[in-house]
Write a protein that holds these residues in place. Sequence first.
Motif, PDB file in Angstrom:
ATOM      1  N   LYS A  82       0.799  -1.199  -0.122  1.00 56.92           N
ATOM      2  CA  LYS A  82       0.098   0.034  -0.043  1.00 56.92           C
ATOM      3  C   LYS A  82       0.767   1.136   0.081  1.00 56.92           C
ATOM      4  CE  LYS A  82      -3.375   2.290   2.582  1.00 56.92           C
ATOM      5  NZ  LYS A  82      -4.429   2.419   4.233  1.00 56.92           N
ATOM      6  N   VAL A  83       0.607   2.193  -0.906  1.00 54.10           N
ATOM      7  CA  VAL A  83       1.351   3.421  -0.771  1.00 54.10           C
ATOM      8  C   VAL A  83       0.826   4.357  -0.042  1.00 54.10           C
ATOM      9  CG1 VAL A  83       2.025   5.406  -2.521  1.00 54.10           C
ATOM     10  CG2 VAL A  83       1.983   3.189  -3.452  1.00 54.10           C
ATOM     11  N   GLU A  84       1.542   5.012   0.894  1.00 49.96           N
ATOM     12  CA  GLU A  84       1.203   5.947   1.970  1.00 49.96           C
ATOM     13  C   GLU A  84       1.756   7.212   1.594  1.00 49.96           C
ATOM     14  OE1 GLU A  84       2.034   5.082   5.931  1.00 49.96           O
ATOM     15  OE2 GLU A  84       2.674   3.094   5.668  1.00 49.96           O
ATOM     16  N   MET A  85       0.865   8.338   1.728  1.00 50.05           N
ATOM     17  CA  MET A  85       0.955   9.681   1.126  1.00 50.05           C
ATOM     18  C   MET A  85       2.439  10.235   1.870  1.00 50.05           C
ATOM     19  SD  MET A  85      -0.965  10.464  -1.104  1.00 50.05           S
ATOM     20  CE  MET A  85      -1.002  12.339  -1.021  1.00 50.05           C
ATOM     21  N   ASP A  88       8.062   7.093   0.530  1.00 52.00           N
ATOM     22  CA  ASP A  88       8.576   6.116  -0.689  1.00 52.00           C
ATOM     23  C   ASP A  88       8.216   4.883  -0.328  1.00 52.00           C
ATOM     24  OD1 ASP A  88       9.663   5.765  -2.947  1.00 52.00           O
ATOM     25  OD2 ASP A  88      11.794   6.140  -2.494  1.00 52.00           O
ATOM     26  N   THR A  89       8.185   3.859  -1.423  1.00 52.22           N
ATOM     27  CA  THR A  89       7.834   2.724  -1.195  1.00 52.22           C
ATOM     28  C   THR A  89       9.114   1.661  -1.101  1.00 52.22           C
ATOM     29  OG1 THR A  89       7.546   2.321  -3.544  1.00 52.22           O
ATOM     30  CG2 THR A  89       5.526   2.964  -2.277  1.00 52.22           C
ATOM     31  N   ASP A  90       8.984   0.579  -0.497  1.00 53.68           N
ATOM     32  CA  ASP A  90      10.029  -0.281  -0.319  1.00 53.68           C
ATOM     33  C   ASP A  90      10.073  -1.728  -1.089  1.00 53.68           C
ATOM     34  OD1 ASP A  90       8.208  -1.231   1.290  1.00 53.68           O
ATOM     35  OD2 ASP A  90       9.291  -1.428   3.143  1.00 53.68           O
ATOM     36  N   PHE A  91       8.711  -1.549  -1.932  1.00 56.78           N
ATOM     37  CA  PHE A  91       8.527  -2.770  -2.615  1.00 56.78           C
ATOM     38  C   PHE A  91       8.386  -2.176  -4.050  1.00 56.78           C
ATOM     39  CE2 PHE A  91       4.662  -0.978  -1.177  1.00 56.78           C
ATOM     40  CZ  PHE A  91       3.779  -0.560  -2.295  1.00 56.78           C
ATOM     41  N   GLU A  92       8.611  -3.591  -5.042  1.00 56.93           N
ATOM     42  CA  GLU A  92       8.707  -2.922  -6.392  1.00 56.93           C
ATOM     43  C   GLU A  92       7.268  -4.038  -7.083  1.00 56.93           C
ATOM     44  OE1 GLU A  92      11.343  -3.999 -10.410  1.00 56.93           O
ATOM     45  OE2 GLU A  92      12.218  -4.057  -8.529  1.00 56.93           O
ATOM     46  N   ILE A  93       6.746  -3.245  -8.110  1.00 59.42           N
ATOM     47  CA  ILE A  93       5.474  -4.033  -8.695  1.00 59.42           C
ATOM     48  C   ILE A  93       6.161  -4.929  -9.863  1.00 59.42           C
ATOM     49  CG2 ILE A  93       3.314  -3.730 -10.106  1.00 59.42           C
ATOM     50  CD1 ILE A  93       3.172  -2.856  -7.136  1.00 59.42           C
ATOM     51  N   THR A 103      -4.795   9.137  -4.354  1.00 57.94           N
ATOM     52  CA  THR A 103      -4.724  10.106  -5.349  1.00 57.94           C
ATOM     53  C   THR A 103      -3.681  10.917  -4.856  1.00 57.94           C
ATOM     54  OG1 THR A 103      -6.968  10.125  -5.750  1.00 57.94           O
ATOM     55  CG2 THR A 103      -5.858  12.229  -6.182  1.00 57.94           C
ATOM     56  N   GLY A 104      -2.567  11.329  -5.573  1.00 58.69           N
ATOM     57  CA  GLY A 104      -1.380  12.106  -5.059  1.00 58.69           C
ATOM     58  C   GLY A 104      -0.314  11.282  -4.599  1.00 58.69           C
ATOM     59  N   GLY A 105      -0.569   9.893  -4.640  1.00 59.54           N
ATOM     60  CA  GLY A 105       0.529   9.019  -3.922  1.00 59.54           C
ATOM     61  C   GLY A 105       1.595   8.827  -5.067  1.00 59.54           C
ATOM     62  N   LYS A 106       2.739   8.270  -4.515  1.00 64.91           N
ATOM     63  CA  LYS A 106       3.785   8.142  -5.435  1.00 64.91           C
ATOM     64  C   LYS A 106       3.930   6.769  -6.224  1.00 64.91           C
ATOM     65  CE  LYS A 106       9.028   8.071  -5.550  1.00 64.91           C
ATOM     66  NZ  LYS A 106      10.400   8.311  -4.960  1.00 64.91           N
ATOM     67  N   ILE A 107       3.996   6.964  -7.596  1.00 68.00           N
ATOM     68  CA  ILE A 107       3.735   5.496  -8.146  1.00 68.00           C
ATOM     69  C   ILE A 107       5.088   4.506  -7.873  1.00 68.00           C
ATOM     70  CG2 ILE A 107       4.077   4.504 -10.640  1.00 68.00           C
ATOM     71  CD1 ILE A 107       1.576   6.025  -9.982  1.00 68.00           C
ATOM     72  N   PRO A 108       4.741   3.178  -7.525  1.00 64.00           N
ATOM     73  CA  PRO A 108       5.915   2.650  -6.913  1.00 64.00           C
ATOM     74  C   PRO A 108       6.626   1.993  -8.100  1.00 64.00           C
ATOM     75  CG  PRO A 108       3.893   1.446  -6.741  1.00 64.00           C
ATOM     76  CD  PRO A 108       3.445   2.950  -7.270  1.00 64.00           C
ATOM     77  N   LYS A 109       8.110   1.704  -7.898  1.00 69.80           N
ATOM     78  CA  LYS A 109       8.860   1.327  -8.857  1.00 69.80           C
ATOM     79  C   LYS A 109       8.276   0.058  -9.554  1.00 69.80           C
ATOM     80  CE  LYS A 109      13.612  -0.452  -9.447  1.00 69.80           C
ATOM     81  NZ  LYS A 109      14.728  -0.882  -9.015  1.00 69.80           N
ATOM     82  N   GLY A 110       8.454  -0.026 -10.881  1.00 69.21           N
ATOM     83  CA  GLY A 110       7.875  -1.315 -11.593  1.00 69.21           C
ATOM     84  C   GLY A 110       6.411  -0.921 -12.302  1.00 69.21           C
TER      85      GLY A 110
END
Length: 404
Positions: A82-85, A88-93, A103-110
């Motif tokens: 889950k992306v938090e406003m 940054d994320t610690d996972f990759e899609i 809405t407004g969240g950072k697109i995760p890697k991948g």
Amino acid sequence: MLNVVTYKKALELLEENFKYLKWGHIDVPIHLAKGKVLFEDILAKEDIPGFDRSSMDGYAVKSKDTHGASLSIPAFFNIVGKVEMGKDTDFEIKSGDCAYIPTGGKIPKGADAVMMIEHTENLKNQMLGYKPLHVNENVIGKGEDLKKGEVAIKKGTKLNAMHIGLLASLGISKVKIFAPLKMYIISTGNEIVDIEKQNLEEGEIRDSNRYILESFILENHIVAGFSLCKDNLEEIENAIKKGLELADIVLISGGSSVGAKDFSHAAVENNGATIFIDGIAIKPGKPTFVARKEDKLIFCLAGHPMAVGIGYKLFVDNVINSYISNQNKEVLHAKAKINFPSSSGRTTVMPVELETINNTLYATPLFTKSSVMSTLAKSQGYTLIDANIEGIYKDETIEVYPLY
């Protein structure tokens, strides 16, 4: 004898001479900048947004994993996070994965697309997607709004609330705006007295022109001083001299027409100013004249209240706005409620009263002499009738320039 020029020619001459004024700037906090005119271009100091972000609530996915998805044949995804406003994320899609994103969240890697929440079904650890997506669908890319170094707001822009928000998003707390001009008001005439006088003598008139001009000036500029002069050459001459010392623009009401007691013309020339407009083919305001001394301008407006107010709007305020701003002055479109007569050969300025009937804006001309204050106070704007036509017909659409 007046050397009358057309309304259009008067505007051209004013534009040429306004460039000699000292156009300065001041720094103001952005929360006080609404309605002010920007003195310089604003450049983006960084990419806006600074990262790829979602434009919708939904799930971040790889777009290729959604190809062929439909209501009858959904695409299956494993929910891996889950992306938090603001984080940054610690996972990759990876292929077959997805992550919830607000809405407004950072697109995760991948990930390269976002499936709207309305097109999904959550099955605890899995998500069913019912819509095919293309690359970057529902994604606002880094720098898509503004790229670093790009002009965000142009010089000459009259700032509104949305501009203020943009400045804030760029981390700009102060901006340079055009400094207000200083203006000096001179009222002339033996009959003119201060408004504090309650018991008028026969023939005396309270000085309404000063307050009409002050009200207009203080919307955007500064009143540097005021003089009330009798019809006396030396008195008017000294007032103009003082005005030139204190202000950028001197505004004289009365004394512009050719008459035995009208000394403003001579007083202006005795102060070393050169008259470049000596009469304008406009009604009201034909005797208006304008002069320049180095980097100062002097306007002598016809003495009646309507001529003074309209003269300021047309030849001072509108020309200033045209010179410093890249935006057109506010204009309303209304239907003529009745016929508007005019004076052929002169541009006619007609004050109007506005009303809305069945969602249509109508303008009614206020037929009055230039000095009848009670009628003039009803006017909400004015329209310009070209010198080459004889008037405006009922139900014709006209342009109305607000006076408020």
